[in-house]
Design an enzyme around this catalytic site. Structure first.
Site, mmCIF file in Angstrom:
data_model
loop_
_atom_site.group_PDB
_atom_site.id
_atom_site.type_symbol
_atom_site.label_atom_id
_atom_site.label_comp_id
_atom_site.label_asym_id
_atom_site.label_seq_id
_atom_site.Cartn_x
_atom_site.Cartn_y
_atom_site.Cartn_z
ATOM 1 N N ASP A 46 0.816 -1.213 0.000
ATOM 2 C CA ASP A 46 0.000 0.000 0.000
ATOM 3 C C ASP A 46 0.850 1.264 0.000
ATOM 4 O O ASP A 46 2.044 1.228 0.273
ATOM 5 C CB ASP A 46 -0.866 0.021 1.268
ATOM 6 C CG ASP A 46 -2.150 -0.751 1.075
ATOM 7 O OD1 ASP A 46 -2.442 -1.144 -0.059
ATOM 8 O OD2 ASP A 46 -2.856 -0.967 2.082
ATOM 9 N N LYS A 68 -2.815 4.478 -3.819
ATOM 10 C CA LYS A 68 -3.156 5.659 -4.603
ATOM 11 C C LYS A 68 -1.852 6.327 -5.031
ATOM 12 O O LYS A 68 -0.932 6.443 -4.247
ATOM 13 C CB LYS A 68 -3.932 6.608 -3.703
ATOM 14 C CG LYS A 68 -4.881 7.501 -4.453
ATOM 15 C CD LYS A 68 -5.652 8.362 -3.495
ATOM 16 C CE LYS A 68 -6.953 7.729 -3.079
ATOM 17 N NZ LYS A 68 -7.797 8.596 -2.289
ATOM 18 N N MET A 183 -6.999 9.753 9.479
ATOM 19 C CA MET A 183 -7.616 10.274 8.253
ATOM 20 C C MET A 183 -8.495 11.495 8.546
ATOM 21 O O MET A 183 -9.571 11.646 7.975
ATOM 22 C CB MET A 183 -8.458 9.185 7.567
ATOM 23 C CG MET A 183 -7.621 8.008 7.120
ATOM 24 S SD MET A 183 -8.588 6.644 6.460
ATOM 25 C CE MET A 183 -9.023 5.768 7.935
HETATM 26 N N1 SAH Z 1 -3.619 0.658 9.303
HETATM 27 C C1 SAH Z 1 -3.029 1.960 9.525
HETATM 28 C C2 SAH Z 1 -4.038 3.078 9.355
HETATM 29 C C3 SAH Z 1 -4.541 3.201 7.935
HETATM 30 S S1 SAH Z 1 -5.637 4.540 7.745
HETATM 31 C C4 SAH Z 1 -2.390 1.978 10.918
HETATM 32 O O1 SAH Z 1 -2.645 1.085 11.716
HETATM 33 O O2 SAH Z 1 -1.628 2.898 11.181
HETATM 34 C C5 SAH Z 1 -4.564 5.796 7.152
HETATM 35 C C6 SAH Z 1 -4.348 6.842 8.237
HETATM 36 O O3 SAH Z 1 -3.434 6.371 9.203
HETATM 37 C C7 SAH Z 1 -3.749 8.152 7.752
HETATM 38 O O4 SAH Z 1 -4.706 9.001 7.196
HETATM 39 C C8 SAH Z 1 -3.212 8.697 9.044
HETATM 40 O O5 SAH Z 1 -4.236 9.222 9.847
HETATM 41 C C9 SAH Z 1 -2.706 7.441 9.716
HETATM 42 N N2 SAH Z 1 -1.287 7.201 9.454
HETATM 43 C C10 SAH Z 1 -0.757 6.123 8.868
HETATM 44 N N3 SAH Z 1 0.596 6.212 8.836
HETATM 45 C C11 SAH Z 1 0.904 7.396 9.412
HETATM 46 C C12 SAH Z 1 2.111 8.072 9.694
HETATM 47 N N4 SAH Z 1 3.293 7.552 9.370
HETATM 48 N N5 SAH Z 1 2.040 9.258 10.317
HETATM 49 C C13 SAH Z 1 0.863 9.809 10.670
HETATM 50 N N6 SAH Z 1 -0.305 9.217 10.439
HETATM 51 C C14 SAH Z 1 -0.297 8.022 9.820
#
Ligand code: SAH
Length: 260
Positions: A46, A68, A183
């Site tokens: 992803d 994306k 998000m």
């Molecule tokens: N499965 C992922 C979340 C996916 S949803 C997890 O457990 O982290 C995608 C959202 O995750 C983004 O919009 C943001 O809010 C958050 N996110 C993922 N990676 C991030 C990062 N390195 N820094 C800040 N927010 C992050």
């Protein structure tokens, strides 16, 4: 794996591992995730997966991007799931690599349900969610005895990109001293307004943590009243977490990363 003296499960051909890659820093991969990545024939990854992590793949592994890119729409979830099925039927060792933890706002369950339906063997390898790892890298504890006995993870975004209708703002405001929005950047205005309307104080501390655990990590500290304006006048780029609650105050003293 040669230098890890523990027994790893066999990554069988024709099976799928759904693996959490953590929030970005490759050092946050689990041993099991690393082992899977090193042994996969195909890695379907992803957008939020740290690029360096793919360097652990074996030389002839196929790397398939499923996120994306450049404003183009992301592949449909169903296409990704179909692809996993095809690759597994093709007797590959298939590794589905997802940012953070696959079961935290990651649609990992949808993929597993389909694999289960198709009788394809799968394994789930949890990852460090950004919601936990991101706070640690910003020097913000999830809980302390003096501040909060609960934490809530919330998505600020539904399938059509809007704030989900089923969020009970009053219940969140009353019941959860710490709120962590995933998000949520595009809707920070609405989020802050809803919470203030539901009684959270204007001066409540807020942290916006962007690109957490990567070399581009940025943390903005603000208040519920000012956070939307502060984000608008900043150069912060998602992915970002919005952390709301008293625990944010700890970052002033515990932000070890900026002081490194
Ligand atoms: N499965 C992922 C979340 C996916 S949803 C997890 O457990 O982290 C995608 C959202 O995750 C983004 O919009 C943001 O809010 C958050 N996110 C993922 N990676 C991030 C990062 N390195 N820094 C800040 N927010 C992050």
């Amino acid at each position: 794996m040669e230098n890890i003296p523990i027994k790893m499960p066999i990554f069988e051909s024709g099976t799928v591992w759904i693996v959490g890659a953590g929030p970005g820093d490759p050092g946050l991969l689990s041993l099991l995730a690393l082992y899977g990545i090193q042994n996969a024939d195909v890695i379907v990854y992803d957008a939020l997966v740290g690029e360096e992590i793919l360097l652990f793949a074996k030389e002839n592994a196929e790397l398939e991007y499923a996120g994306k890119r450049g404003g183009r729409p992301s592949p449909k979830q169903q296409d990704i799931t179909n692809r996993l099925v095809v690759l597994a039927r093709d007797k590959k060792r298939v590794l589905r690599l997802k940012g953070g933890d696959p079961f935290v706002f990651g649609r990992g369950a949808e993929e597993c349900l389909r694999l289960a339906k198709e009788n394809i063997t799968f394994r789930i390898v949890p990852g460090i969610t950004a919601g936990i790892g991101g706070l640690a890298y910003a020097g913000i504890p999830m809980t302390t005895r003096g501040t909060n006995s609960a934490v809530t993870f919330i998505t600020g975004h539904n399938a059509s990109g809007e704030v989900p209708d089923d969020i009970n703002w009053q219940a969140l405001a009353d019941g959860s001293p710490v709120l962590i929005f995933f998000m949520g950047m595009a809707h920070i205005n609405r989020i802050a307004d809803e919470l203030r309307e539901a009684g959270r104080p204007d001066k409540e501390p807020v942290a916006i943590i962007c690109k957490a655990t990567t070399p581009k990590q940025q943390v903005l500290i603000s208040t519920l009243q000012n956070c939307a304006a502060d984000v608008a006048s900043s150069d912060l780029i998602p992915p970002a977490l919005i952390v709301i609650g008293e625990i944010v105050n700890f970052s002033e003293e515990l932000d070890w990363l900026s002081n490194e």
